[in-house]
Design a protein around this motif. Sequence first.
Motif: not given
Lengths: 376, 433
Positions: A84-105
């Motif tokens: 996923l290295n190509p996403l690194r620049p987006l992270w560096d620019e602050g345009h990438l959010a990682v949402v953790e532990g997404v699911g449902y009961p």
Amino acid sequence: MKRREFLQLSSLAGLTLLAPGTMWAMEKTHGRTLVLVELKGGNDGLNTVVPFEDPTYKRLRPNLALSKSEVIRLDKGPYLNATLNPLRPLWDEGHLAVVEGVGYPNPNRSHFRSIEIWETASDSNEYLHDGWLSSALPDGVGPLPGAMIAGAGEDGPLRGVSALTVESPQQLFRHGQRLRRVDVKTENPALAHVIQTQNDLVGSIASIQERVGPSKSPNGDFTKSSLGRGLQMTAQMLGAGVPLTVVKVQLSGFDTHAQQPKKHSRLLTDVGQNLAAFAKSLQTYGRWNEVVVATYSEFGRRVKENAGRGTDHGTAAPLFVLGGTVKGGVFGETPSLTDLDAGDLKFTTDYRRVYATLSKRWLGGESLGHQPLSFL
Amino acid sequence: MRAMGFEDARHFLSRTGFGGTPAEIRQLASKSRAQAVVEAIDGLKLQPHTKPPEWVHKPLPPRRKLKMLMGDKKAVQMLLRTRAIDLKTWWLDEMVQTPSALTERLTLFWHNHFVTSMQKVRRPVFLYQQNRMLREHAAGNFRDFVHAVSKDAAMILYLDTQQNRRKSPNENFARELMELFTLGEGAGYTERDIKEAARAFTGWSTQKLTGEFKFRRFQHDSGSKTVLGTTGDLSGGDVIEIILKRREFGPMIVEKLWAEFITTPIPTEQRRKLVNGFRRDFEIRPLVSAILSSKEFWADANRGTRVKSPVEFVVGLVRVLGLRLENPKLMVKACRDLGQDVFSPPNVKGWKQGPAWIDASSLLRRQLIASRVRQLDSTAADDPAAWLGVPTAQVRSECARVLLPSPPVQTDSANLGQYELGELLLDPVFQLA
């Protein structure tokens, strides 16, 4: 797109192009676009956003745990699969959010049922039919250019919105040629409805063709996968000024029960490369601030690897949200690898909170009874 | 008796079935309207015309054992999925093959009234059994029908009746029984009536393997209940009887059945008459007969005014053109793509009928299907003149007369032959019955 520009677009083609409802809807969503990326089959979250420093990860995955050279560390952020290295620049620019532990009961581990839950924003034991966007979108959005399934796939979250499946602009234009504008007045309400629907469609396709026909396909480094083609087409249409509201694209093959490493890295390479190419072309068009991309998958995979160098159906997983106005960073809590539920992660973020964010803070719709997150 | 003629015959066959072939239309045209109605009603069948999939007669072992036998859960899911598609294919093919299209239209009507879905029931064989039950009662006695539905395995699973227990009543079935199946929303009952009625259905359950009705005595609440003003140790059956005697009962069913065949509203006097008759004996057959005999059914205002449902559209193409499908499963996919996945209605309210069937996406899909039909083998394409039974010179006009309820609006019919047939299938008027 502003209303004025939009009207210009209409007059360019010299026809009454779109139903008034669609125009109004575009104002409602302020010319914003949401792109949903379905990772079909159940993406292995743990080898996507990697708990690299957790010893339990290597213990439960002796063959599948990624090595030092197979991960990258985002600046002040999590480890990602190196593909996923190509996403690194987006992270560096602050345009990438990682949402953790997404699911449902009460997670369901059937592909069929779990994706249905994700698509309809239902509880685990609740059976709904229409996709979650049918209630999240302002009235009148859809079919085209409101909602589009780019490339292939089921309507899923767009069920009930009358989204068109468009394999390629050329295919859409061929449809357009087959359909004719009908100028017949009728007292028969059923016939009037069919004619109106047909004429709207002819108009939408004509206006898209007017814009997209002469435009060039974006250069970017898109692949030939359904995801690559879908995103490339979407970029081209957005670049040409087609006011898309919601687009769904998909990539299949994430059901990695056996021989996972090679398959999964090939898939994630495709994801990383195409998302980066998409971001880049929209930046070139100056439209990156009007687009949000979100990934989703029916479930993550079992923490412990199986005997076939693969993983079985699991529960919670991380997902990505990106866009020019997205607030980068990690959202939600990373699930524990030791406090498991029948071998599976316990979700920390209800998936409907992601929808609530996209709906309320992006599309101007309802929050579906859930608290939005702060990535928008 | 006066022969009704081509136009009437065409109208009758498209509204009571899936459209007529040229030969069927011509044959019916020589009869009177009254005769057409009598023959359609007399021709109703209680049994399906085609053979169902073999497996419907062999119950599957319990889920756990099945999982053991087949290796894993995935294999079981695959098996059930395959069977679901088998079953859908069987029904759509039955609609194509049957000599009594009205039987299928009524069965489909009731499937969309007493709704259940594979999505939740998950056991294809129960939906097959239910389909048999629906066709047996489709033109029978509504009172017997409701009793049968209340004990139907698919319904018991769909509306959670098997979870309706003395100590934790589940109101799902009791609510829909009043709201959707008999009285209509809010028609003379209260939330309290639903709660009390639910108690009467406690302990109603089903044999997991055979689908036979099972009364679990110890789960049943045999205390006193008051439903719609009647008090006593009421059983589920008692509740049905009480509901059907209410003065609110009747209009909803009569109006819904009317709307299945006639797009103009039912006149007040006609409504009163039909409701009174229906309330007296609960007989569906005379009700259908009266609707099909009404002057509104035959009126010009009721011609070509109904948007074909996906099933009417797809089955109609196959029947009328005599399409030879290599794989009849294609019909299942086509119907699903167009929004009507048989045995899987979207929710307990069923499919929305009427103009809602056509939106941009479904219209485009209908056009795609229709344009592909040109490339398929069919009786119509083999020899249009023979199919239509007219000299070649008349193919053009005759083709439109068979396929469309009113003149085409976009077809410039200058050419002859198959190409033109394809053009007519793309005309907006072809979407109508």
